[in-house]
Design a protein around this motif. Structure first.
Motif, mmCIF file in Angstrom:
data_model
loop_
_atom_site.group_PDB
_atom_site.id
_atom_site.type_symbol
_atom_site.label_atom_id
_atom_site.label_comp_id
_atom_site.label_asym_id
_atom_site.label_seq_id
_atom_site.Cartn_x
_atom_site.Cartn_y
_atom_site.Cartn_z
ATOM 1 N N ARG A 109 -20.798 -4.737 0.275
ATOM 2 C CA ARG A 109 -22.009 -5.274 -0.340
ATOM 3 C C ARG A 109 -22.250 -6.706 0.127
ATOM 4 O O ARG A 109 -21.340 -7.532 0.132
ATOM 5 C CB ARG A 109 -21.910 -5.229 -1.859
ATOM 6 N N TYR A 110 -23.503 -6.967 0.494
ATOM 7 C CA TYR A 110 -23.911 -8.305 0.887
ATOM 8 C C TYR A 110 -24.415 -9.009 -0.370
ATOM 9 O O TYR A 110 -25.366 -8.563 -1.013
ATOM 10 C CB TYR A 110 -25.014 -8.228 1.950
ATOM 11 N N VAL A 111 -23.747 -10.082 -0.740
ATOM 12 C CA VAL A 111 -24.038 -10.787 -1.985
ATOM 13 C C VAL A 111 -24.873 -12.022 -1.663
ATOM 14 O O VAL A 111 -24.517 -12.825 -0.809
ATOM 15 C CB VAL A 111 -22.740 -11.209 -2.705
ATOM 16 N N PHE B 28 -28.480 -16.549 -10.544
ATOM 17 C CA PHE B 28 -27.845 -15.231 -10.562
ATOM 18 C C PHE B 28 -27.556 -14.796 -9.135
ATOM 19 O O PHE B 28 -27.860 -15.518 -8.180
ATOM 20 C CB PHE B 28 -28.734 -14.197 -11.267
ATOM 21 N N TYR B 29 -26.958 -13.626 -8.995
ATOM 22 C CA TYR B 29 -26.723 -13.067 -7.669
ATOM 23 C C TYR B 29 -27.090 -11.593 -7.669
ATOM 24 O O TYR B 29 -27.110 -10.934 -8.702
ATOM 25 C CB TYR B 29 -25.266 -13.254 -7.217
ATOM 26 N N TYR B 30 -27.410 -11.094 -6.479
ATOM 27 C CA TYR B 30 -27.617 -9.672 -6.241
ATOM 28 C C TYR B 30 -26.583 -9.229 -5.217
ATOM 29 O O TYR B 30 -26.404 -9.888 -4.183
ATOM 30 C CB TYR B 30 -28.996 -9.371 -5.657
ATOM 31 N N GLU B 31 -25.916 -8.116 -5.490
ATOM 32 C CA GLU B 31 -25.030 -7.477 -4.520
ATOM 33 C C GLU B 31 -25.799 -6.303 -3.926
ATOM 34 O O GLU B 31 -26.078 -5.323 -4.609
ATOM 35 C CB GLU B 31 -23.754 -6.964 -5.193
ATOM 36 N N PHE B 32 -26.154 -6.404 -2.660
ATOM 37 C CA PHE B 32 -26.959 -5.389 -1.978
ATOM 38 C C PHE B 32 -26.067 -4.419 -1.208
ATOM 39 O O PHE B 32 -25.172 -4.849 -0.477
ATOM 40 C CB PHE B 32 -27.893 -6.047 -0.956
ATOM 41 N N LEU B 33 -26.349 -3.145 -1.328
ATOM 42 C CA LEU B 33 -25.747 -2.129 -0.475
ATOM 43 C C LEU B 33 -26.847 -1.631 0.445
ATOM 44 O O LEU B 33 -27.864 -1.104 -0.024
ATOM 45 C CB LEU B 33 -25.180 -0.961 -1.291
ATOM 46 N N VAL B 34 -26.675 -1.845 1.738
ATOM 47 C CA VAL B 34 -27.676 -1.459 2.733
ATOM 48 C C VAL B 34 -27.167 -0.239 3.486
ATOM 49 O O VAL B 34 -26.030 -0.241 3.979
ATOM 50 C CB VAL B 34 -27.964 -2.631 3.703
ATOM 51 N N ARG B 35 -28.000 0.774 3.556
ATOM 52 C CA ARG B 35 -27.686 1.999 4.303
ATOM 53 C C ARG B 35 -28.936 2.419 5.052
ATOM 54 O O ARG B 35 -30.039 2.362 4.504
ATOM 55 C CB ARG B 35 -27.275 3.132 3.372
ATOM 56 N N ASP B 36 -28.761 2.827 6.288
ATOM 57 C CA ASP B 36 -29.878 3.305 7.108
ATOM 58 C C ASP B 36 -31.010 2.284 7.170
ATOM 59 O O ASP B 36 -32.187 2.637 7.174
ATOM 60 C CB ASP B 36 -30.400 4.650 6.594
ATOM 61 N N GLY B 37 -30.650 1.011 7.183
ATOM 62 C CA GLY B 37 -31.632 -0.053 7.335
ATOM 63 C C GLY B 37 -32.476 -0.339 6.108
ATOM 64 O O GLY B 37 -33.458 -1.068 6.199
ATOM 65 N N LEU B 38 -32.104 0.227 4.958
ATOM 66 C CA LEU B 38 -32.842 -0.009 3.716
ATOM 67 C C LEU B 38 -31.876 -0.360 2.591
ATOM 68 O O LEU B 38 -30.706 -0.009 2.637
ATOM 69 C CB LEU B 38 -33.634 1.239 3.317
#
Length: 158
Positions: free
Chosen positions: A122-124, A139-149
């Motif tokens: 995850r990119y935080v 705050f922070y967001y933890e992003f999970l990127v798959r297939d460019g989205l």
């Protein structure tokens, strides 16, 4: 005797259901607080998605700060999931209609990136968010990127 058999059968059924329900994992953000993460995809992150995450999350911020709802929506997969401090939005439509449009875009909110890091796959991104009325939050967001989205986001206060 039959009553005990039924109670035993119900107990066994409840145990089986509990054992088969996917559990949530936890992650430990920089602040040291353990938070629940999505039971989302457990496949390893591809090098392409790892490389795309910083640009995609910046595209999300730029579109949100510009008030461009369509461009924000385009950064999310259709079946994306967003956990905003325990409020779960299970699709791109819900994310936009129930969260980002009313609480960010229509409110004139602005994200300021204050830091980034990786937490596993995850990119935080750490944010200072200023509302159109002048209030602010950190705050922070933890992003999970798959297939460019963006497939999954976990948002927590710092």
């Amino acid at each position: 005797m039959r009553m005990y058999q039924r109670i035993g059968a119900i107990g066994l059924l409840l145990f089986a259901v509990a054992c088969s329900t996917p559990s949530q994992s936890t992650t430990q953000p920089a602040g040291g607080t353990t938070v629940a993460t999505s039971p989302a995809v457990s496949l390893p992150l591809s090098e392409e998605d790892r490389a795309a995450a910083p640009d995609l999350t910046q595209k999300f911020v730029d579109a949100a700060n510009a008030g461009d709802s369509a461009a924000v929506a385009a950064t999310f997969a259709e079946n994306a999931r967003f956990d905003s401090v325990g409020r779960i939005y299970p699709s791109r439509k819900d994310i936009m209609d129930r969260f980002l449009d009313p609480e960010v875009i229509e409110a004139g909110g602005k994200y300021e990136v204050t830091g980034t890091r990786w937490n596993g796959d995850r990119y935080v991104v750490d944010y200072k968010f200023t509302t159109g009325g002048g209030g602010s939050e950190v705050f922070y967001y933890e992003f999970l990127v798959r297939d460019g989205l963006i497939q999954d986001v976990i948002g927590r206060y710092s």
